[in-house]
Enzyme design. Structure first.
Site, mmCIF file in Angstrom:
data_model
loop_
_atom_site.group_PDB
_atom_site.id
_atom_site.type_symbol
_atom_site.label_atom_id
_atom_site.label_comp_id
_atom_site.label_asym_id
_atom_site.label_seq_id
_atom_site.Cartn_x
_atom_site.Cartn_y
_atom_site.Cartn_z
ATOM 1 N N GLY A 1 1.037 -1.260 -0.072
ATOM 2 C CA GLY A 1 0.005 -0.181 -0.036
ATOM 3 C C GLY A 1 0.744 1.438 -0.038
ATOM 4 C CG LEU B 1 -2.115 -8.012 -3.795
ATOM 5 C CD1 LEU B 1 -1.902 -8.871 -5.255
ATOM 6 C CD2 LEU B 1 -1.147 -6.903 -3.840
ATOM 7 C CG PHE C 1 1.503 0.112 7.055
ATOM 8 C CD1 PHE C 1 2.706 -0.532 7.414
ATOM 9 C CD2 PHE C 1 1.505 1.456 7.399
ATOM 10 C CE1 PHE C 1 3.648 0.129 7.811
ATOM 11 C CE2 PHE C 1 2.586 2.202 7.765
ATOM 12 C CZ PHE C 1 3.830 1.571 7.811
ATOM 13 C CB SER D 1 -6.444 8.060 11.589
ATOM 14 O OG SER D 1 -6.870 9.162 11.003
ATOM 15 C CB THR E 1 -9.879 10.298 11.776
ATOM 16 O OG1 THR E 1 -11.367 10.477 11.494
ATOM 17 C CG2 THR E 1 -9.836 8.687 12.025
ATOM 18 C CE1 TYR F 1 -9.702 6.489 9.022
ATOM 19 C CE2 TYR F 1 -9.153 4.414 8.383
ATOM 20 C CZ TYR F 1 -8.828 5.473 8.777
ATOM 21 O OH TYR F 1 -7.564 5.542 8.921
ATOM 22 C CE LYS G 1 -6.781 2.952 10.730
ATOM 23 N NZ LYS G 1 -5.733 1.959 10.360
ATOM 24 C CE1 TYR H 1 -0.157 5.824 8.936
ATOM 25 C CE2 TYR H 1 0.980 6.229 10.908
ATOM 26 C CZ TYR H 1 0.609 5.323 9.839
ATOM 27 O OH TYR H 1 1.089 4.022 9.724
ATOM 28 C CG PHE H 2 -2.306 15.034 12.273
ATOM 29 C CD1 PHE H 2 -1.326 14.343 13.268
ATOM 30 C CD2 PHE H 2 -3.066 15.741 12.514
ATOM 31 C CE1 PHE H 2 -1.731 14.249 14.342
ATOM 32 C CE2 PHE H 2 -3.282 15.940 13.693
ATOM 33 C CZ PHE H 2 -2.662 15.292 14.851
ATOM 34 N NE ARG I 1 -8.901 17.860 7.560
ATOM 35 C CZ ARG I 1 -9.740 18.955 7.724
ATOM 36 N NH1 ARG I 1 -9.490 20.087 8.314
ATOM 37 N NH2 ARG I 1 -11.050 18.264 7.588
#
Ligand code: NAD
Ligand code: WQD
Length: 338
Positions: A11, A34, A81, A125, A127, A149, A153, A177-178, A231
């Site tokens: 990814g 995949l 990931f 994330s 989020t 989503y 997380k 992660y931003f 952001r």
């Protein structure tokens, strides 16, 4: 060097992490079903690193496949990931997101326990912060995600916190992660969104390339410097290097950590458009439309902990994010032309 298992390894972010780990001397094994990537990444990763990483086409929900990987390789830690990441899609397919993201993480952790591998770096994330009380957002901010989503997380984070609390042998780095953007400067690795891009940077790149007529700017009435969403965009290579720093932290300290990976700088949609026009030399037509449901006005990271604990800071500027994304977009076009 021991071997790192990278789930979701073909990814966007996983492949960049593989490149940085291999450059730092680790061996890696890539596992991916995949669903949102192609095997071509393996050839480009080999061209970039000079070494072909072993690849296993499997689902992290396949316990037997995971057991085979741990039996075949001396895995020292896992970077996880593998996951579905579309906020919009998660509203239509909440059950799938729970099964894939939460169920997949639970299955992976069970396989790690069976193999006595208890060092994990997890892709979380920003989020999980939902609509923040203020910015920059510290790791101590309330967790209140507002979409299936983000909830998936948060559930993974809760599960992993519970695991570490119950069994101190587990060492987990929860990396929030931003907004990752850009591509490897070699243009051998990058993001290849399927269909219409959900995210700003790949959409702008396609407008600049003439593949789409204009960018729709989701809202011009936010309480921000120019009314558009703000952001914390972070270059994917910086993000990948943050994973190497987090792995070293867990190995050397024997402790887990929850840490933001961002630049600490807020950039508006219009600022991003202007930066991309400067980097590409191409105009980006735009039109203001209604806000996207669920979007927050501003979201950017407090970065003190990443620097003090991991000794890591994002280095690459917005201009590099745009230049590398544009070079990747042109490489994609060249591939299509072949
Ligand atoms: P991506 O879709 O490019 O990579 C995820 C990879 O995981 C894909 O190759 C996909 O085929 C694979 N995958 C998905 N489900 C799987 C499963 N059940 N078994 C095996 N492989 C599976 O996404 P990305 O941008 O590289 O994101 C990687 C991780 O980082 C995800 O967990 C995502 O939620 C998280 N994240 C991404 C962002 C972002 O903006 N890209 C931001 C924060 C967090
Ligand atoms: C950035 C800004 C939009 C597209 C999302 C997910 C998050 C994470 C990263 C997985 C916002 C605006 C966007 C467009 C626009 N993914 N925009 N027109 O919102 O920070 O985060 O991706 O973990 O979970 O929520 O990134 O690139 O989608 O949007 O105006 O066509 O661009 O409103 O202000 P975001 P983004």
């Amino acid at each position: 060097m021991a071997t790192i298992l990278i789930t979701g390894g073909t990814g966007y972010i996983g492949a960049h992490a593989a490149a940085e780990l291999m450059a730092a001397g680790w061996d890696v094994v890539l596992l991916d079903n995949l669903r949102n990537s192609t095997p071509g990444v393996l050839d480009r990763l080999a061209a970039l690193t000079g070494k072909r990483a072993p690849f296993v086409q499997a689902d992290v929900r396949d316990a037997a496949a995971l057991d085979q990987v741990f039996a075949a390789h001396r895995i020292e830690a896992v970077m996880h990931f593998a996951g579905l990441k579309s906020v919009g899609q998660s509203w239509q397919q909440a059950a799938l997101y729970l099964d894939n993201n939460v169920g997949g993480t639970a299955c992976l952790v069970a396989a790690m326990e069976r193999a006595s591998v208890r060092r994990l770096v997890f892709s979380s994330s920003a989020t999980v912060y939902g609509e923040p009380d203020g910015v920059p957002i510290p790791e101590s901010a309330p967790l209140r995600s507002t979409n299936p989503y983000g909830r998936s997380k948060l559930l993974c984070e809760d599960m992993l916190r519970e695991l570490q609390g119950a069994d101190s042998r587990w060492q987990v780095a929860l990396l929030r992660y931003f907004t990752p953007v850009g591509a490897h400067p070699s243009a051998l690795l990058g993001e290849s969104p399927q269909g219409v891009p959900n995210n700003l940077m790949p959409y702008i790149a396609q407008v600049a390339a003439g593949l789409r007529p204009e960018l729709q700017v989701f809202g011009q009435d936010y309480p921000t410097l120019d009314g558009t969403g703000v952001r914390d965009y972070i270059h994917v290579v910086d993000l990948a290097q943050g994973h190497v720093a987090a792995l070293r932290y867990v190995q050397q300290s024997g402790k887990g950590i929850t840490v933001n990976l961002g630049t600490g700088q807020g950039i508006s949609v219009l600022q991003m458009v202007r930066a991309f026009e400067a980097a590409s030399g191409r105009p980006v037509a735009l039109r203001f439309v209604d806000r996207r449901p669920g979007d927050v006005a501003a979201c950017y990271a407090a970065t003190d902990l990443a620097h003090s604990a991991l000794g890591w800071r994002a280095q690459l500027p917005l201009s590099a994010m745009c230049a590398d994304a544009w070079r990747w977009q042109q490489a994609l076009a060249a591939d299509r032309a072949e």
